[in-house]
Design a protein around this motif. Structure first.
Motif, short mmCIF file in Angstrom:
data_model
loop_
_atom_site.label_atom_id
_atom_site.label_comp_id
_atom_site.label_asym_id
_atom_site.label_seq_id
_atom_site.Cartn_x
_atom_site.Cartn_y
_atom_site.Cartn_z
N SER A 165 0.81 -1.23 0.00
CA SER A 165 0.00 0.00 0.00
C SER A 165 0.84 1.27 0.00
CB SER A 165 -0.93 0.01 1.22
OG SER A 165 -0.20 -0.12 2.42
N GLY A 166 2.15 1.14 0.20
CA GLY A 166 3.00 2.32 0.23
C GLY A 166 4.13 2.16 1.23
N SER A 171 2.27 11.72 11.31
CA SER A 171 1.28 10.65 11.17
C SER A 171 1.13 9.79 12.42
CB SER A 171 1.66 9.75 9.99
OG SER A 171 1.57 10.44 8.78
N ARG A 172 2.22 9.55 13.13
CA ARG A 172 2.13 8.62 14.26
C ARG A 172 1.63 9.30 15.53
NH1 ARG A 172 6.68 4.36 16.74
NH2 ARG A 172 5.19 3.41 18.22
N PHE A 173 2.15 10.47 15.86
CA PHE A 173 1.81 11.11 17.13
C PHE A 173 0.99 12.39 16.96
CE2 PHE A 173 5.56 8.55 18.06
CZ PHE A 173 5.15 7.87 19.19
N ALA A 174 0.50 12.64 15.74
CA ALA A 174 -0.23 13.88 15.44
C ALA A 174 0.60 15.09 15.85
CB ALA A 174 -1.60 13.90 16.13
N PHE A 175 1.90 14.97 15.68
CA PHE A 175 2.85 16.02 16.09
C PHE A 175 4.13 15.77 15.31
CE2 PHE A 175 6.11 17.76 18.98
CZ PHE A 175 5.58 19.02 19.24
N GLY A 176 4.55 16.75 14.52
CA GLY A 176 5.69 16.53 13.64
C GLY A 176 6.88 17.43 13.95
N THR A 177 7.89 17.34 13.10
CA THR A 177 9.17 18.06 13.24
C THR A 177 9.69 17.97 14.67
OG1 THR A 177 8.02 20.20 13.50
CG2 THR A 177 8.77 19.62 11.29
N ILE A 178 9.66 16.76 15.22
CA ILE A 178 10.06 16.54 16.61
C ILE A 178 11.55 16.83 16.79
CG2 ILE A 178 10.32 14.79 18.41
CD1 ILE A 178 7.80 13.42 17.21
N GLY A 179 12.37 16.27 15.91
CA GLY A 179 13.81 16.43 16.05
C GLY A 179 14.27 17.86 15.88
N SER A 180 13.75 18.55 14.87
CA SER A 180 14.17 19.94 14.65
C SER A 180 13.66 20.84 15.76
CB SER A 180 13.69 20.44 13.28
OG SER A 180 12.31 20.21 13.09
N LYS A 181 12.48 20.56 16.30
CA LYS A 181 11.99 21.34 17.44
C LYS A 181 12.92 21.19 18.64
CE LYS A 181 6.98 21.67 16.58
NZ LYS A 181 6.68 20.88 15.39
N ALA A 182 13.44 19.98 18.85
CA ALA A 182 14.37 19.77 19.96
C ALA A 182 15.65 20.57 19.75
CB ALA A 182 14.69 18.28 20.09
N ILE A 183 16.10 20.65 18.51
CA ILE A 183 17.34 21.38 18.21
C ILE A 183 17.21 22.86 18.51
CG2 ILE A 183 18.82 22.15 16.29
CD1 ILE A 183 18.54 19.34 15.11
N VAL A 184 16.04 23.44 18.24
CA VAL A 184 15.87 24.89 18.47
C VAL A 184 15.28 25.19 19.85
CG1 VAL A 184 15.58 25.29 16.00
CG2 VAL A 184 13.54 25.05 17.44
N GLY A 185 15.02 24.15 20.66
CA GLY A 185 14.52 24.37 22.01
C GLY A 185 13.02 24.55 22.10
N ASP A 186 12.28 24.08 21.08
CA ASP A 186 10.82 24.22 21.08
C ASP A 186 10.09 22.95 21.48
OD1 ASP A 186 10.77 26.85 20.43
OD2 ASP A 186 10.11 26.60 18.36
N ILE A 234 1.74 7.41 6.75
CA ILE A 234 1.12 6.10 6.52
C ILE A 234 0.89 5.94 5.02
CG2 ILE A 234 -0.92 4.68 6.93
CD1 ILE A 234 -1.21 6.19 9.63
N ASP A 235 1.33 4.81 4.46
CA ASP A 235 1.18 4.53 3.03
C ASP A 235 1.75 5.66 2.17
OD1 ASP A 235 -0.08 2.18 3.73
OD2 ASP A 235 -2.11 2.96 3.44
N GLY A 236 2.93 6.12 2.55
CA GLY A 236 3.55 7.26 1.87
C GLY A 236 4.39 6.87 0.67
N GLY A 237 5.16 7.86 0.19
CA GLY A 237 6.04 7.66 -0.96
C GLY A 237 7.48 7.54 -0.52
#
Length: 419
Positions: A35-36, A138-153, A95-98
């Motif tokens: 499916s992807g 897609s998994r936690f309804a919250f994205g850019t987790i790693g970059s947010k950690a880098i900038v302190g957000d 989910i089912d991405g490219g």
């Protein structure tokens, strides 16, 4: 010809499309299903792919590091100690991405680092290839987790509050992945440590292909709002009550979905999407008394104007149908302009390479948008075939990937400075 320019030309010529394709195909097999691509953030397939990229970093003689949120860094050796120049992207998927979304930026960045290492190039500032953790939401309804950690957000309490569809807590998932959620403060990079960043990415839209351009230079990234609309009507027996008596919440939600579609057609500077819909009680013998619609609104311009227009449309629909409603804005990300200086560097080099770059806006969210809070950032787009993304049919011609990689390499060397 000046020695520096000659070195850059040699580096550009050394970019190997076969090597790029080989690595891309190898990593694309991880998480691929009928499916992807299903390589969700912090999943087993995400870990397998990350381990593979880490091994490639070491083969390219990069110094490898992993921070507590599981961002991975591959840094050039023997460079000066000025502010770092970053490149990279993500390898987790929806989910089912490219296969191309994010991954192309990582594979292209790796090729740049390998060329720098093989040619023995030394730069005044070190260059870091970053594989950002958890870019997709897609998994936690919250994205850019790693970059947010880098900038302190990113806050510790968020890691313990967010859960996936199976009820797994993000903090526990990060810990099992090899990270340490209680030390996310250690992920933060000072503005004095990052000099700039360039991310190579597929366009995820049809513009470049339609106008016949190989390269897009991103001007800005649009604002993003995600909203949950709850509509309340009245549940009654499906065999009882005349049509005029019904307060059907699902019918109201369906009309909202069509209103959102009309917004897209009316305003070319927005992308409005009704991504999911749920009705209760959800049985065939009852008129739905409540319905919930998940909405995504991306705006190039004044977001408040279009949010107000959306709310007005929903209000009119609900008043007509004698329904009540409430909105919850569950996510907001401000629009972000790319650095004029970085745009200038990329555009100048692209013209020297006879690439005729096209200035474009991004309607997708990216880690670059987050990093732009602490450093000047630029993005290079390569065309998406038929504009398709977040779909197994997502594709980009490898000749465009090679051109984008060559432009990325030359731009990184310009920013880092050859010594």
């Amino acid at each position: 010809m000046a020695p520096t320019k000659q070195l850059v030309l040699e580096a550009i010529k050394a970019v190997d499309s076969g090597r790029i394709a080989s690595k891309f195909n190898a990593i694309s097999r991880i998480g691929s299903t009928e499916s992807g691509l299903n390589r969700l953030a912090y999943s087993e397939s995400n870990k397998e792919a990350l381990d593979l990229v880490t091994s490639w970093m070491r083969e390219a003689d990069l110094e490898v590091g992993i921070d507590p949120i599981c961002n991975v860094f591959g840094t050039t050796r023997g460079a000066g100690k000025g502010k770092s120049v970053l490149t990279g992207s993500h390898i987790d998927s929806v989910i089912d991405g490219g296969r191309f979304d994010g991954t192309i930026g990582v594979v292209a960045g790796l090729e740049c680092m390998r060329v720098i290492s093989e040619l023995g190039l030394r730069t005044k500032s070190q260059i870091e290839l970053v594989v950002f953790a958890g870019e997709e939401s897609s998994r936690f309804a919250f994205g850019t987790i790693g970059s947010k950690a880098i900038v302190g957000d990113l806050r510790i309490e968020q890691l313990y509050r967010l859960k996936d569809h199976d009820g797994l807590v993000l903090a526990d998932v990060v810990r099992r992945f090899g990270g340490d959620p209680d030390r996310i403060a250690d992920c933060r990079r000072k503005a004095s440590e990052i000099g700039s960043m360039i991310e190579l990415h597929i366009e995820q839209g049809p513009v470049l292909e339609r106008i016949g351009k190989s390269i897009g230079v991103v001007n800005d990234i649009v604002s993003i709002d995600r909203l949950v609309l709850k509509i309340q009507g009245e549940t009654i027996h499906s065999g009882g009550g005349l049509a005029s008596m019904r307060r059907d919440a699902l019918a109201g939600a369906a009309e909202v979905v069509l209103f959102v579609e009309r917004m897209n057609k009316r305003y070319p500077n927005i992308r409005a999407t009704a991504g999911n819909i749920q009705a209760s009680p959800g049985t065939l013998n009852a008129v739905p008394g409540s319905a919930t619609v998940g909405l995504d609104l991306r705006v190039l311009g004044d977001r408040r104007k279009y949010l107000a227009f959306l709310r007005l449309g929903v209000r009119r629909i609900c008043q007509k149908r004698k329904l009540t409603f409430e909105f919850a804005n569950v996510f907001h990300q401000d629009a972000q302009r790319m650095s004029r200086r970085i745009i200038g560097v990329i555009s100048k080099i692209a013209r020297e390479m006879k690439l005729d770059p096209y200035r474009i806006s991004s309607f997708g969210g990216h880690d670059s948008l987050v990093i732009a809070k602490v450093a000047p950032v630029g993005m290079i787009f390569v065309p998406s075939i038929r504009g398709i993304s977040h779909n197994w049919n997502e594709s980009t011609d490898m000749k465009h990937v090679r051109l984008g990689t060559q432009l990325l390499l030359a731009s990184l060397l310009d920013l880092a400075g050859l010594s």
